[in-house]
Motif scaffolding. Structure first.
Motif, PDB file in Angstrom:
ATOM      1  N   ASN B 118       1.028  -1.099  -0.014  1.00 18.01           N
ATOM      2  CA  ASN B 118      -0.038  -0.065  -0.094  1.00 18.01           C
ATOM      3  C   ASN B 118       0.901   1.449  -0.070  1.00 18.01           C
ATOM      4  O   ASN B 118       1.982   0.946  -0.118  1.00 18.01           O
ATOM      5  CB  ASN B 118      -1.105   0.182   1.370  1.00 18.01           C
ATOM      6  CG  ASN B 118      -0.269  -0.339   2.507  1.00 18.01           C
ATOM      7  OD1 ASN B 118       0.801   0.244   2.694  1.00 18.01           O
ATOM      8  ND2 ASN B 118      -0.787  -1.254   3.383  1.00 18.01           N
ATOM      9  N   ALA B 119       0.190   2.143   0.128  1.00 18.49           N
ATOM     10  CA  ALA B 119       0.821   3.729   0.209  1.00 18.49           C
ATOM     11  C   ALA B 119       2.032   3.714   1.057  1.00 18.49           C
ATOM     12  O   ALA B 119       3.259   4.110   0.911  1.00 18.49           O
ATOM     13  CB  ALA B 119       0.066   4.753   0.186  1.00 18.49           C
ATOM     14  N   PHE B 120       1.615   2.876   2.322  1.00 19.15           N
ATOM     15  CA  PHE B 120       2.669   3.212   3.336  1.00 19.15           C
ATOM     16  C   PHE B 120       3.953   2.361   3.065  1.00 19.15           C
ATOM     17  O   PHE B 120       5.011   2.690   3.475  1.00 19.15           O
ATOM     18  CB  PHE B 120       1.939   2.778   4.843  1.00 19.15           C
ATOM     19  CG  PHE B 120       2.916   2.644   5.922  1.00 19.15           C
ATOM     20  CD1 PHE B 120       3.232   3.832   6.610  1.00 19.15           C
ATOM     21  CD2 PHE B 120       3.375   1.551   6.595  1.00 19.15           C
ATOM     22  CE1 PHE B 120       3.910   4.035   7.627  1.00 19.15           C
ATOM     23  CE2 PHE B 120       4.391   1.719   7.445  1.00 19.15           C
ATOM     24  CZ  PHE B 120       4.635   2.639   8.180  1.00 19.15           C
ATOM     25  N   THR B 121       3.537   1.150   2.647  1.00 23.80           N
ATOM     26  CA  THR B 121       4.642   0.234   2.341  1.00 23.80           C
ATOM     27  C   THR B 121       5.493   0.940   1.137  1.00 23.80           C
ATOM     28  O   THR B 121       6.844   0.903   1.310  1.00 23.80           O
ATOM     29  CB  THR B 121       4.268  -0.910   1.297  1.00 23.80           C
ATOM     30  OG1 THR B 121       2.838  -1.260   1.749  1.00 23.80           O
ATOM     31  CG2 THR B 121       5.039  -2.057   1.416  1.00 23.80           C
ATOM     32  N   LEU B 122       5.013   1.658   0.241  1.00 18.97           N
ATOM     33  CA  LEU B 122       5.848   2.206  -0.690  1.00 18.97           C
ATOM     34  C   LEU B 122       6.757   3.333  -0.176  1.00 18.97           C
ATOM     35  O   LEU B 122       7.820   3.522  -0.554  1.00 18.97           O
ATOM     36  CB  LEU B 122       5.063   2.812  -1.943  1.00 18.97           C
ATOM     37  CG  LEU B 122       4.502   1.459  -2.842  1.00 18.97           C
ATOM     38  CD1 LEU B 122       3.764   2.132  -3.886  1.00 18.97           C
ATOM     39  CD2 LEU B 122       5.360   0.696  -3.409  1.00 18.97           C
ATOM     40  N   ILE B 123       6.007   4.036   0.640  1.00 19.40           N
ATOM     41  CA  ILE B 123       6.877   5.540   1.408  1.00 19.40           C
ATOM     42  C   ILE B 123       8.087   4.692   2.208  1.00 19.40           C
ATOM     43  O   ILE B 123       9.492   5.344   1.946  1.00 19.40           O
ATOM     44  CB  ILE B 123       5.867   6.130   2.177  1.00 19.40           C
ATOM     45  CG1 ILE B 123       4.749   6.943   1.447  1.00 19.40           C
ATOM     46  CG2 ILE B 123       6.620   7.048   3.257  1.00 19.40           C
ATOM     47  CD1 ILE B 123       3.634   7.539   2.008  1.00 19.40           C
ATOM     48  N   ASP B 124       7.677   3.843   2.745  1.00 20.07           N
ATOM     49  CA  ASP B 124       8.631   2.886   3.498  1.00 20.07           C
ATOM     50  C   ASP B 124       9.772   2.568   2.940  1.00 20.07           C
ATOM     51  O   ASP B 124      10.924   2.913   3.072  1.00 20.07           O
ATOM     52  CB  ASP B 124       8.084   1.650   4.477  1.00 20.07           C
ATOM     53  CG  ASP B 124       8.794   1.323   5.531  1.00 20.07           C
ATOM     54  OD1 ASP B 124       9.799   2.067   5.999  1.00 20.07           O
ATOM     55  OD2 ASP B 124       8.630   0.010   5.660  1.00 20.07           O
ATOM     56  N   ALA B 125       9.455   1.883   1.682  1.00 23.45           N
ATOM     57  CA  ALA B 125      10.521   1.401   0.717  1.00 23.45           C
ATOM     58  C   ALA B 125      11.367   2.597   0.148  1.00 23.45           C
ATOM     59  O   ALA B 125      12.616   2.393   0.268  1.00 23.45           O
ATOM     60  CB  ALA B 125       9.985   0.593  -0.395  1.00 23.45           C
ATOM     61  N   VAL B 126      10.705   3.650  -0.106  1.00 20.49           N
ATOM     62  CA  VAL B 126      11.400   4.787  -0.536  1.00 20.49           C
ATOM     63  C   VAL B 126      12.274   5.513   0.599  1.00 20.49           C
ATOM     64  O   VAL B 126      13.692   5.973   0.296  1.00 20.49           O
ATOM     65  CB  VAL B 126      10.635   5.805  -1.135  1.00 20.49           C
ATOM     66  CG1 VAL B 126      11.435   7.329  -1.632  1.00 20.49           C
ATOM     67  CG2 VAL B 126       9.843   5.491  -2.473  1.00 20.49           C
ATOM     68  N   GLN B 127      12.018   5.540   1.540  1.00 22.23           N
ATOM     69  CA  GLN B 127      12.639   6.129   2.912  1.00 22.23           C
ATOM     70  C   GLN B 127      13.876   5.356   2.867  1.00 22.23           C
ATOM     71  O   GLN B 127      15.005   6.002   3.250  1.00 22.23           O
ATOM     72  CB  GLN B 127      11.745   6.391   3.991  1.00 22.23           C
ATOM     73  CG  GLN B 127      11.031   7.674   3.894  1.00 22.23           C
ATOM     74  CD  GLN B 127       9.919   7.610   5.227  1.00 22.23           C
ATOM     75  OE1 GLN B 127       9.738   6.679   5.830  1.00 22.23           O
ATOM     76  NE2 GLN B 127       9.529   8.949   5.256  1.00 22.23           N
ATOM     77  N   GLU B 128      13.653   4.061   3.080  1.00 16.81           N
ATOM     78  CA  GLU B 128      14.819   3.180   3.411  1.00 16.81           C
ATOM     79  C   GLU B 128      16.004   3.096   2.374  1.00 16.81           C
ATOM     80  O   GLU B 128      17.078   3.173   2.496  1.00 16.81           O
ATOM     81  CB  GLU B 128      14.244   1.587   3.483  1.00 16.81           C
ATOM     82  CG  GLU B 128      13.410   1.248   4.743  1.00 16.81           C
ATOM     83  CD  GLU B 128      14.276   1.272   5.979  1.00 16.81           C
ATOM     84  OE1 GLU B 128      15.676   1.149   5.723  1.00 16.81           O
ATOM     85  OE2 GLU B 128      13.809   1.487   7.137  1.00 16.81           O
ATOM     86  N   VAL B 142       7.184   5.376 -12.956  1.00 17.71           N
ATOM     87  CA  VAL B 142       6.988   6.756 -12.361  1.00 17.71           C
ATOM     88  C   VAL B 142       8.264   7.146 -11.755  1.00 17.71           C
ATOM     89  O   VAL B 142       8.753   6.086 -10.906  1.00 17.71           O
ATOM     90  CB  VAL B 142       5.643   6.809 -11.417  1.00 17.71           C
ATOM     91  CG1 VAL B 142       5.753   8.344 -10.662  1.00 17.71           C
ATOM     92  CG2 VAL B 142       4.533   6.487 -11.963  1.00 17.71           C
ATOM     93  N   ARG B 143       8.974   8.210 -11.873  1.00 18.65           N
ATOM     94  CA  ARG B 143      10.059   8.694 -11.312  1.00 18.65           C
ATOM     95  C   ARG B 143       9.881   9.230  -9.980  1.00 18.65           C
ATOM     96  O   ARG B 143       9.197   9.873  -9.772  1.00 18.65           O
ATOM     97  CB  ARG B 143      10.838   9.727 -12.317  1.00 18.65           C
ATOM     98  CG  ARG B 143      11.998  10.181 -11.772  1.00 18.65           C
ATOM     99  CD  ARG B 143      13.304   8.956 -11.847  1.00 18.65           C
ATOM    100  NE  ARG B 143      14.623   9.733 -11.522  1.00 18.65           N
ATOM    101  CZ  ARG B 143      15.162  10.137 -12.785  1.00 18.65           C
ATOM    102  NH1 ARG B 143      14.923   9.990 -13.969  1.00 18.65           N
ATOM    103  NH2 ARG B 143      16.524  10.718 -12.432  1.00 18.65           N
ATOM    104  N   VAL B 144      10.577   8.847  -9.068  1.00 21.56           N
ATOM    105  CA  VAL B 144      10.551   9.199  -7.669  1.00 21.56           C
ATOM    106  C   VAL B 144      11.284  10.424  -7.206  1.00 21.56           C
ATOM    107  O   VAL B 144      12.556   9.972  -7.471  1.00 21.56           O
ATOM    108  CB  VAL B 144      10.608   8.172  -6.680  1.00 21.56           C
ATOM    109  CG1 VAL B 144      10.419   8.611  -5.173  1.00 21.56           C
ATOM    110  CG2 VAL B 144       9.493   6.878  -6.813  1.00 21.56           C
TER     111      VAL B 144
END
Lengths: 110, 226
Positions: B118-128, B142-144
């Protein structure tokens, strides 16, 4: 006997349903559970001591939950919410341990 | 004392224990859910705010340093200034996502339902990944970048407005060893995805191509000074 069926049923229903809990209740839920746990241990002890009274149990069960949640709520309003909830959990845990010790003594005396 | 039959009393006790069982399981479930700011305590929010303020201060210091560099460039020779400007443009292009990027890194494939992906998982991944020093990240096409946002929608996770369904492919450029370790660290991203019932595949690669780009938009609200 019916009591344990009720407990089991509650756990099973809890596993399968996924209710949305209002956000303002969430911080108080864990405290309420610990308070209820204390009441349940007290009930088991009373049962083994053969002084169990269902009305006393129900009242202690409800008042424990309400009081614990109320103390933490008050703490939140005063800005010492996390400290007070730690305090409440410590006190309740001590009572649970005391009751568990009494239960153990009652069982092994028999 | 109320005069009630024995059965009724037993049922009342059973009802109390039913509530107790319900409370325990629901509390366990809720406490395993990702923590969101909306049900954080006041002092936790204050901590978050303090942290953000601290970051803000550091970034202000950085801005000052960069302004000093700019000043020195403006007063320096044209040759140096051109070369430095080109370097800066390239570096900023990678950062802002306006340029395609090629380099070593990792690729990940995530599969699962909305409980695990979910959105939280993806934010978590990006932060890590950012913590692990990633240079560029692409999720599906999509480029982050700094202002990329994630939100859960009915159809899947929306990444800056583009709704994506699983499987989700994440391409990351950076030091492959470090990135993989960051993903696989005990209790880290990989384990939390698996614990929530999802599947994850992480592969190191010598050449990862990030081909999604963004078109830079002229600043509407913020105007650069100098």
């Amino acid at each position: 006997m019916i009591a344990f069926v009720g407990l089991l049923l509650g756990v099973i229903v809890g596993i399968f349903i996924n209710p949305t809990v209002p956000g303002w209740i969430l911080p108080y839920l864990p405290i309420a559970v610990v308070a209820a746990l204390d009441a349940v241990f007290g009930g088991i002890r009373a049962n083994l001591e053969k002084v169990f009274d269902d009305q006393v149990f129900i009242i202690s069960f409800l008042s424990n939950i309400v009081l614990a949640a109320l103390i933490v709520f008050l703490g939140d309003q005063l800005g010492v919410g996390s400290q007070l909830s730690t305090g409440v959990v410590v006190v309740l845990a001590m009572r649970i341990f005391a009751n568990a010790a009494a239960i153990r003594r009652l069982i092994f005396k028999m | 004392m109320l005069k009630l039959s024995k059965t009724v009393r037993q049922i009342v006790v059973a009802l109390a224990l039913f509530t107790f069982g319900l409370m325990i399981t629901i509390t366990i479930k809720k406490s395993n859910e990702p923590q969101v700011l909306s049900n954080a305590r006041e002092n936790e929010l204050v901590q978050v705010l303090t942290e953000l303020n601290r970051q803000n201060e550091q970034l202000s210091i950085e801005i000052n340093d960069q302004e000093d560099v700019l000043d020195s460039l403006q007063s320096g020779s044209t040759q140096n200034a051109n070369q430095a400007a080109l370097d800066r443009a390239n570096a900023l292009g990678v950062l802002a996502g306006t340029k395609t990027v090629l380099g070593p890194g990792i690729t990940m494939v995530l599969k699962g339902d909305s409980a695990s992906i979910n959105a939280f998982t993806l934010i978590d991944a990006v932060q890590e990944l950012r913590d692990a020093g990633s240079v560029a990240i692409q999720i599906n096409n999509v480029r982050v970048v700094a202002n990329t946002w994630f939100i859960d929608t009915v159809g899947g996770v929306s990444i800056s407005g583009a709704v994506k369904n699983t499987p989700i492919n994440i391409k990351v450029i950076g030091e492959p060893q470090t990135l993989e370790t960051a993903m696989r660290i005990p209790g880290g991203f990989e384990q939390s995805v698996i614990a929530n019932g999802g599947e994850i595949e992480i592969k190191r690669s010598n050449i990862v191509e990030i081909d999604a780009t963004l078109t830079p938009e002229p600043p509407k609200i913020a105007q650069p000074t100098n």
